[in-house]
Design a protein around this motif. Structure first.
Motif, short mmCIF file in Angstrom:
data_model
loop_
_atom_site.label_atom_id
_atom_site.label_comp_id
_atom_site.label_asym_id
_atom_site.label_seq_id
_atom_site.Cartn_x
_atom_site.Cartn_y
_atom_site.Cartn_z
N THR A 50 0.86 -1.25 -0.08
CA THR A 50 0.19 0.01 0.19
C THR A 50 0.85 1.24 -0.35
N PRO A 51 0.51 2.08 -0.22
CA PRO A 51 0.94 3.38 -0.22
C PRO A 51 1.99 3.99 1.02
N ASP A 52 1.34 3.69 1.90
CA ASP A 52 1.75 4.10 2.85
C ASP A 52 3.05 2.94 3.38
N MET A 53 3.52 1.65 3.15
CA MET A 53 4.10 0.84 3.04
C MET A 53 5.65 0.85 2.58
N GLN A 54 5.87 2.17 1.21
CA GLN A 54 6.88 2.52 0.94
C GLN A 54 7.87 2.61 1.81
N HIS A 55 7.39 3.89 2.65
CA HIS A 55 8.20 4.33 3.74
C HIS A 55 8.30 3.35 4.84
N ASP A 56 7.80 2.20 4.67
CA ASP A 56 8.37 2.07 6.01
C ASP A 56 9.10 0.33 6.01
N ALA A 57 10.69 0.39 6.16
CA ALA A 57 11.14 -0.20 5.79
C ALA A 57 10.35 -1.99 6.59
N ARG A 58 9.92 -1.99 7.43
CA ARG A 58 9.87 -2.86 8.73
C ARG A 58 8.59 -3.59 7.69
N LYS A 59 7.60 -3.02 7.35
CA LYS A 59 6.44 -3.20 6.78
C LYS A 59 6.42 -3.95 5.01
N MET A 60 7.67 -3.41 4.58
CA MET A 60 8.18 -3.87 3.76
C MET A 60 9.13 -4.99 3.39
N LYS A 61 9.55 -5.42 4.46
CA LYS A 61 10.66 -6.82 4.92
C LYS A 61 9.63 -7.49 5.00
N LYS A 62 8.23 -7.19 5.53
CA LYS A 62 7.68 -8.42 5.63
C LYS A 62 7.24 -8.75 3.94
N VAL A 63 7.15 -7.91 3.39
CA VAL A 63 6.28 -8.11 1.76
C VAL A 63 7.45 -9.35 1.51
N GLU A 64 8.80 -8.64 1.37
CA GLU A 64 9.79 -9.14 1.03
C GLU A 64 10.16 -10.75 1.51
N ASN A 65 10.11 -10.99 2.68
CA ASN A 65 9.96 -12.23 3.22
C ASN A 65 8.64 -13.30 2.47
N SER A 66 7.78 -12.40 2.13
CA SER A 66 6.38 -13.00 1.99
C SER A 66 7.06 -13.36 0.41
N LEU A 67 7.57 -13.20 -0.40
CA LEU A 67 7.81 -13.09 -1.59
C LEU A 67 9.04 -14.27 -1.56
N LEU A 68 9.75 -14.34 -1.07
CA LEU A 68 10.69 -15.30 -1.01
C LEU A 68 10.43 -16.24 -0.52
N LYS A 69 9.53 -16.17 0.25
CA LYS A 69 8.95 -17.70 0.51
C LYS A 69 7.80 -18.08 -0.36
N CYS A 70 7.40 -17.43 -0.87
CA CYS A 70 5.95 -18.18 -2.15
C CYS A 70 7.33 -18.40 -3.82
N ILE A 71 8.16 -17.99 -3.92
CA ILE A 71 9.37 -17.74 -4.73
C ILE A 71 9.90 -19.45 -4.52
N ASP A 72 10.54 -19.92 -2.96
CA ASP A 72 11.00 -20.31 -2.52
C ASP A 72 10.34 -21.52 -3.13
N ASN A 73 9.06 -21.41 -2.42
CA ASN A 73 7.75 -22.72 -3.03
C ASN A 73 7.53 -23.04 -4.14
N ALA A 74 7.51 -22.07 -5.28
CA ALA A 74 7.36 -22.17 -6.23
C ALA A 74 8.95 -23.04 -7.19
N ILE A 75 10.05 -21.99 -6.22
CA ILE A 75 11.44 -23.31 -6.99
C ILE A 75 11.22 -24.90 -6.64
N SER A 76 10.93 -24.93 -5.87
CA SER A 76 10.50 -26.57 -4.28
C SER A 76 10.15 -27.17 -5.02
N LYS A 77 9.05 -26.28 -6.07
CA LYS A 77 7.47 -27.42 -7.21
C LYS A 77 8.16 -27.85 -8.65
N GLY A 78 8.73 -26.53 -8.64
CA GLY A 78 9.87 -26.99 -9.60
C GLY A 78 10.62 -27.97 -9.64
#
Length: 149
Positions: free
Chosen positions: A105-133
């Motif tokens: 969301t717009p307010d998250m872009q300047h909140d490092a903690r919230k962005m880190k949560k999004v990045e962790n979620s993204l990394l977990k998803c990519i890790d799962n996708a690659i594992s399935k691959g």
């Protein structure tokens, strides 16, 4: 904008799956395609031997084309399966990116903690996708080999 840390981790994951895919394809090439290629060339030589000096050029060409069919089918099946594998992996990773972008969301872009949560979620998803691959490499190999039996 992905952090350098996230990009590094994603690069490591993608390098691993690329290495696994390369190993699988190399194994198929050595165990299946090379023998088919050898058989193809031996078959073509026999076309020349059967036709002899007095045979027609068309006979040699037709015989040679028939000799090439199994190798061409094996190569085509291999290329198609690899393309399908890469498409599935790309779609899964694209979905991960879409999901992560949907969390921002717009307010998250300047909140490092919230962005880190999004990045962790993204990394977990990519890790799962690659594992399935990676789990899909063995069935892919079996399908390719099934085309060459």
């Amino acid at each position: 904008m992905a952090s350098p840390e996230l990009q590094s981790k994603v690069n490591q994951l993608t390098a691993k799956i690329e290495g696994d895919l390369t190993s699988t394809v190399d194994e198929i090439e050595r165990s299946k395609l090379r023998p088919l290629g050898r058989q193809m060339h031996a078959c073509i030589v026999s076309c020349y031997d059967k036709t002899g000096k007095n045979g027609r050029k068309e006979q040699i060409e037709q015989c040679s084309q028939q000799c090439q069919v199994p190798y061409q089918q094996g190569t085509s099946a291999t290329q198609q399966e690899i393309a399908n594998f890469q498409n599935r992996l790309n779609r899964a990773m694209g979905q991960c990116n879409d999901d992560a972008q949907g969390m921002v969301t717009p307010d998250m872009q300047h909140d490092a903690r919230k962005m880190k949560k999004v990045e962790n979620s993204l990394l977990k998803c990519i890790d799962n996708a690659i594992s399935k691959g990676r789990d899909g490499l063995k069935p892919m190999k079996q399908r390719i080999e099934g085309h060459m039996s």
